[in-house]
Design an enzyme around this catalytic site. Structure first.
Site, mmCIF file in Angstrom:
data_model
loop_
_atom_site.group_PDB
_atom_site.id
_atom_site.type_symbol
_atom_site.label_atom_id
_atom_site.label_comp_id
_atom_site.label_asym_id
_atom_site.label_seq_id
_atom_site.Cartn_x
_atom_site.Cartn_y
_atom_site.Cartn_z
ATOM 1 C CG PHE A 141 -1.886 1.221 1.108
ATOM 2 C CD1 PHE A 141 -3.036 1.138 0.337
ATOM 3 C CD2 PHE A 141 -1.597 2.421 1.730
ATOM 4 C CE1 PHE A 141 -3.885 2.230 0.211
ATOM 5 C CE2 PHE A 141 -2.432 3.516 1.606
ATOM 6 C CZ PHE A 141 -3.583 3.411 0.840
ATOM 7 C CG ASP A 226 5.958 3.849 1.616
ATOM 8 O OD1 ASP A 226 5.923 4.563 2.642
ATOM 9 O OD2 ASP A 226 4.985 3.718 0.851
ATOM 10 C CE LYS A 255 -0.150 7.010 6.323
ATOM 11 N NZ LYS A 255 -1.371 7.701 5.923
#
Length: 402
Positions: A141, A226, A255
């Site tokens: 994801f 990531d 984030k």
């Protein structure tokens, strides 16, 4: 419109249904706790998918944002501003990289990493034009842009959005041999999550990250980590790659970098990689804006103390020890690292969403994924008492289905 029912009804009627939220409407939040529009308090055990590592309304982050709001919020990158140099140097030092390319969202950062890897492949590695490929993982994801969903294996994210972007090879997560078999002369990078969050907090086998690093070095390809969800303290280290002492060629961050206040993302790499980007070849009006940089600077300062990494490690041991006690009592398996856990509920008892609703009724907010898995990722500022209380509520919720 002031009640939960009214606000949800209008939201469902007037917005696209691209999410399926739990039926709670949050009004305010402090630390690890949130309060809904009717005044009921909940312990937040999702933390905005790790965006709120430092808690809701962290005083240091809010102060930095408020001070910057008084002075300057946006210039675009047409000009320099006084927060930019500190942000780039600070994040460069935190990652151990020469250069930073700031963006806004996590998906933008992943798209940036893909563009940089391809350009590096053509200009540095010598791959022929239009031939570059990037190896990615099953169950990944990385976002939901058209390029990213082109290499997703999640039907909900992918189906109905073609034609798909070429140039990606999907291999089994956790298998370095699968990567080795997929590499050819046109491979420019391996893009992966050190821990797959959306897939259910999947931790790869010990030594996997080290083996990927060795393979990428031997083959002359970029290792791109990531760390949007796994980075910035969540796993008990600054980066999840740190657990094996591995340094990727490129970090993809987001984030928590925005402190739960503004969207902030970036890629970090050395000059021999990021130096391929020249003026006009990539950008964003809001990328690296003064407000984002001021907030990011506060986050970097907090991480530089090591306090949050240590706290996540210590509380993570408490969390996982307590969760393991539930195995065989409605829980099948528990995975994770630091203050991050994937809990597989016995599907014969309940779905993950049913358990999430049960938790909500008991004052705990968490989120399901892939059917019967619950993800727990509370803010790192959570107290040990509150953390144990949350797991007790999970145990009671599961017991109610038995």
């Amino acid at each position: 419109m002031s009640t939960t029912t009214d606000l949800i009804e209008v939201s469902e009627r007037r917005s696209a249904h691209n999410y399926h939220p739990l039926p709670v409407v949050i009004h305010e939040a402090h630390g690890a706790w949130v309060t809904d529009v009717e005044g009921k308090r909940y312990l937040d055990c999702l933390a905005g998918y790790s965006s709120l590592n430092f808690g809701h309304g962290n005083p240091k982050i809010i102060e930095a944002a408020q001070e910057q709001l008084k002075n300057l919020t946006l210039t675009s990158r047409a000009f320099y501003h006084d927060q930019f140099a500190t942000f780039c140097a600070g994040l460069g030092d935190l990652t151990g990289k020469d250069m930073i390319l700031p963006m806004n969202t996590g998906a933008e950062a992943v798209e940036t990493a893909i563009k940089v890897a391809r350009k590096w492949g053509y200009e540095v590695k010598g791959v022929q034009p239009e031939q570059a490929n990037i190896i990615v993982m099953e169950d990944n994801f990385h976002g939901r842009t058209t390029t990213i969903v082109s290499f997703s294996t999640d039907p909900d994210a992918r189906e109905g959005f073609g034609p798909y972007t070429p140039g990606f090879r999907i291999v089994k997560y956790g298998s370095v041999e699968a990567i080795r078999e997929a590499v050819d002369a046109n491979t420019v990078a391996v893009l992966f999550e050190p821990i797959q969050g959306e897939a259910g907090v999947l931790v790869p086998p010990d030594g996997y990250l080290t083996q990927v690093r060795e393979l990428c070095t031997a083959e002359g390809i970029l290792m791109i980590a990531d760390e949007i969800q796994s980075g910035l303290g969540r796993t008990g280290k600054t980066f999840a790659c740190d657990h094996e002492g591995v340094v990727p060629d490129m970090y993809v961050l987001g984030k928590a970098l925005g402190g739960g206040v503004v969207p902030v993302s970036a890629i970090a790499a050395n000059e021999d990689v990021l130096g391929v980007i020249k003026p006009g070849q990539h950008g964003s009006t809001f990328g690296g804006n003064p407000l984002a940089c001021a907030v990011g600077n506060a986050v970097i300062e907090m991480l530089n103390t090591g306090e949050y990494q240590s706290r996540a490690a210590e509380l993570g041991e408490v969390l996982h020890a307590r969760l393991r006690e539930l195995i065989g009592h409605g829980v099948i398996t528990v995975r994770g690292r630091g203050l991050w856990a994937g809990v597989d509920i016995d599907p014969s008892l309940a779905t993950g969403r049913e358990v999430s609703k049960g938790l909500m009724a008991r004052g705990v907010l968490a989120k399901d994924t892939h059917g019967s898995t619950i993800r727990l990722a509370p803010p790192i500022v959570i107290s040990e008492e509150d953390l144990l209380w949350a797991v007790d509520q999970l145990a009671d919720t599961i017991a109610s289905f038995r």
